[in-house]
Scaffold this active site. Structure first.
Site, PDB file in Angstrom:
ATOM      1  N   GLU A 114       6.109   3.297   8.921  1.00  0.00           N
ATOM      2  CA  GLU A 114       7.510   3.264   8.578  1.00  0.00           C
ATOM      3  C   GLU A 114       8.058   4.671   8.737  1.00  0.00           C
ATOM      4  O   GLU A 114       7.396   5.633   8.368  1.00  0.00           O
ATOM      5  CB  GLU A 114       7.658   2.795   7.128  1.00  0.00           C
ATOM      6  CG  GLU A 114       8.924   2.061   6.876  1.00  0.00           C
ATOM      7  CD  GLU A 114       8.932   1.426   5.488  1.00  0.00           C
ATOM      8  OE1 GLU A 114       9.996   0.994   5.058  1.00  0.00           O
ATOM      9  OE2 GLU A 114       7.863   1.379   4.852  1.00  0.00           O
ATOM     10  N   ASP A 119       0.717   0.727   6.062  1.00  0.00           N
ATOM     11  CA  ASP A 119       1.649   0.840   4.957  1.00  0.00           C
ATOM     12  C   ASP A 119       1.198   1.980   4.062  1.00  0.00           C
ATOM     13  O   ASP A 119       0.168   1.905   3.406  1.00  0.00           O
ATOM     14  CB  ASP A 119       1.705  -0.474   4.180  1.00  0.00           C
ATOM     15  CG  ASP A 119       2.733  -0.433   3.059  1.00  0.00           C
ATOM     16  OD1 ASP A 119       3.918  -0.243   3.372  1.00  0.00           O
ATOM     17  OD2 ASP A 119       2.338  -0.553   1.882  1.00  0.00           O
ATOM     18  N   ASP A 160       0.829  -5.049  -0.016  1.00  0.00           N
ATOM     19  CA  ASP A 160       0.747  -3.973   0.972  1.00  0.00           C
ATOM     20  C   ASP A 160       0.256  -4.455   2.336  1.00  0.00           C
ATOM     21  O   ASP A 160       0.707  -3.970   3.372  1.00  0.00           O
ATOM     22  CB  ASP A 160      -0.149  -2.845   0.452  1.00  0.00           C
ATOM     23  CG  ASP A 160       0.417  -2.235  -0.826  1.00  0.00           C
ATOM     24  OD1 ASP A 160       1.642  -2.307  -1.013  1.00  0.00           O
ATOM     25  OD2 ASP A 160      -0.375  -1.711  -1.642  1.00  0.00           O
TER      26      ASP A 160
END
Ligand code: ZN
Length: 373
Positions: free
Chosen positions: A273, A189, A355
Site C-alpha cells: 500500500e 500488508d 490482514d
C-alpha cells in the site's frame, strides 16, 4: 525459470586508522582536491565551462605552477575534475543550480580515487586482511566488519567533523537472479500486530529479542527521569540508553534487510500500500508503533532491492480500502474498520483473517493497476 546475470554497484563503508603521516597526507589530498575543483570552477566562471577532457589536459601545467599538487594522489585530482564535470552537466540539464565553490569548513571532507591495473598486472588499490593499499598512502588499517564482495571501482576517503577517517569502497557485483515466471506474486500488508502479512497467509512478526531491548530501554528511561539532570549517574544512564538505542536500531535494520532480501528474491511482483506515513504519524496512538515498525525504511529497501533482483514493486492506491473489502466477492464490510476485529465472515460465506484478506486485496488491486491478469 530464467537465470539472469545483473551487475550492481554497492558501497562498503569502514573506519580506517591511518598513522600520523598518513593522516597528514589524507588532509592534504582533501585540500588539493578542493583546490582543483575551485580553481577550475573559477576558470569556468571567467570563460564558460569547457569539458573534463580539456581541463584534465591542463592538470600537468597546473602541477608545475603549484609544486605541492605533485605530493598527492593524482587520480584524486582527476576525480575532482570529474565531479565538477558532473556538477556542470547537472546544471546544463536544467534541474540543478550553478555549481558552487567548495568551502573549507562546510564542504564534505573527502576525496575519491579510482582503481586501475598497471600493465605489469599490479593494482593501485588492494585489500589484504584488514589493510587496504591506497595510492600514495600505502597500507592503511581498517575496521573490516564484513567481507567485501565484487570488483573495486573506486574508494572515497573521508574525514568526519570529529576527526575520524573513513573509506567507502565502491564495488561492482554480478548477481545471478532467478526469475520465476509462474509463481512469486505477493500482496504485503504492513501491520502493527504483525510486522507484515502476506497474501500467502504468512504472518511475519518483529524479531522477539527486539521487545526485550525495548523493555530494557523503557526501564532505563524511567530510571533516568528520577536522576538529577547533569549528575554523574545521569550521564552514566544517558550513555547506557544510547547503547540500547543503537542495539535496537541494529536489530531492526538486520531484520528488515533479511526480510526485504528474501521477498524481492523469491517474487516477481510485490504489491504494497502506498502509505502516507507522515499523515498517519499525526495520530499519536499509532505513531509509536508506526515509527517502531520502520515501514519507511522497509519500503526503501524493497524499492532498491526489487531492482537488484528483477522484481516489480507496485504501490497500490493508498485510498483503497483494503481491509474492508472481501477478497472473494468484493463486498465491502465497513464494520472491519474497527482495528480490533481480527477475523470476519462475509455475506458470501468466506471467512477472512483481517490482514491476509487485506494483502490478497492489495495483490489483486496491484495486478489490476498494472494490467496483469
Ligand atoms: Zn465475500
Amino acid at each position: 525459470m530464467i537465470k539472469k546475470f545483473k551487475a550492481i554497484n554497492k558501497a562498503y563503508k569502514f573506519r580506517i586508522y591511518p598513522n600520523q603521516e598518513q593522516q597528514e597526507l589524507i588532509d592534504k589530498t582533501i585540500g588539493c582536491s578542493r583546490f582543483i575543483y575551485n580553481d577550475f570552477l573559477a576558470k569556468a566562471k571567467d570563460n564558460e565551462y569547457k569539458s573534463y577532457t580539456k581541463y584534465s589536459r591542463q592538470l600537468p601545467q597546473l602541477k608545475k605552477e603549484y609544486e605541492w599538487l605533485k605530493e598527492v594522489d593524482s587520480i584524486a585530482l582527476q576525480q575532482s575534475l570529474k565531479d565538477l564535470d558532473r556538477a556542470f552537466k547537472n546544471f546544463f540539464s536544467g534541474k540543478y543550480n550553478y555549481p558552487k565553490f567548495k568551502s573549507k569548513r562546510k564542504a564534505r571532507q573527502s576525496y575519491r580515487t579510482q582503481k586501475f591495473i598497471r600493465p605489469s598486472g599490479s593494482t593501485n588499490i588492494e585489500i589484504k586482511d584488514n589493510c587496504i593499499k591506497l595510492p600514495k598512502l600505502s597500507w592503511v588499517k581498517f575496521a573490516k566488519s564484513k567481507e567485501i564482495k565484487g570488483k573495486i571501482n573506486n574508494v572515497t576517503v573521508s574525514k568526519s567533523k570529529t576527526g575520524k577517517y573513513y573509506i567507502s569502497i565502491n564495488v561492482r557485483q554480478i548477481l545471478k537472479t532467478i526469475v520465476n515466471n509462474n509463481q512469486g506474486e505477493l500482496g504485503l500488508d504492513l501491520g502493527i500486530k504483525d510486522f507484515l502479512t502476506t497474501s500467502d497467509g504468512e504472518h511475519i512478526s518483529n524479531p522477539g529479542h527486539l521487545s526485550k531491548y525495548e523493555d530494557k530501554l523503557a526501564k532505563l528511561q524511567k530510571k533516568l527521569a528520577r536522576k538529577e539532570e547533569g549528575s554523574n549517574n545521569w550521564h552514566e544512564l544517558k550513555k547506557k540508553i544510547a547503547k540500547v538505542h543503537t542495539k535496537i536500531k541494529n536489530i531492526r535494520k538486520d531484520f528488515l534487510h533479511k526480510l526485504s532480501t528474501r521477498l524481492t528474491k523469491e517474487n516477481q511482483l510485490l504489491v504494497i500500500e502506498d502509505l502516507n506515513v507522515k499523515g498517519m504519524l499525526k495520530n499519536s496512538k499509532l505513531a509509536k508503533h508506526i515509527s517502531d515498525c520502520a515501514w519507511n525504511m522497509f519500503t526503501t529497501m524493497l524499492e532498491y532491492k526489487s531492482k537488484w533482483y528483477d522484481c516489480i514493486l507496485h504501490k497500490a492506491d493508498r485510498f483503497f480500502a483494503s481491509s474492508q473489502t472481501c477478497s472473494e466477492c468484493g463486498n465491502k464490510n465497513p464494520k472491519v474498520k474497527d482495528l480490533s476485529i481480527r477475523s470476519w465472515t462475509c455475506k458470501c460465506g468466506a471467512t477472512h483473517d483481517r490482514d491476509v484478506n487485506a494483502s490478497l486485496n492489495l495483490l489483486q488491486q496491484g495486478k489490476l493497476e498494472r494490467g496483469i491478469n
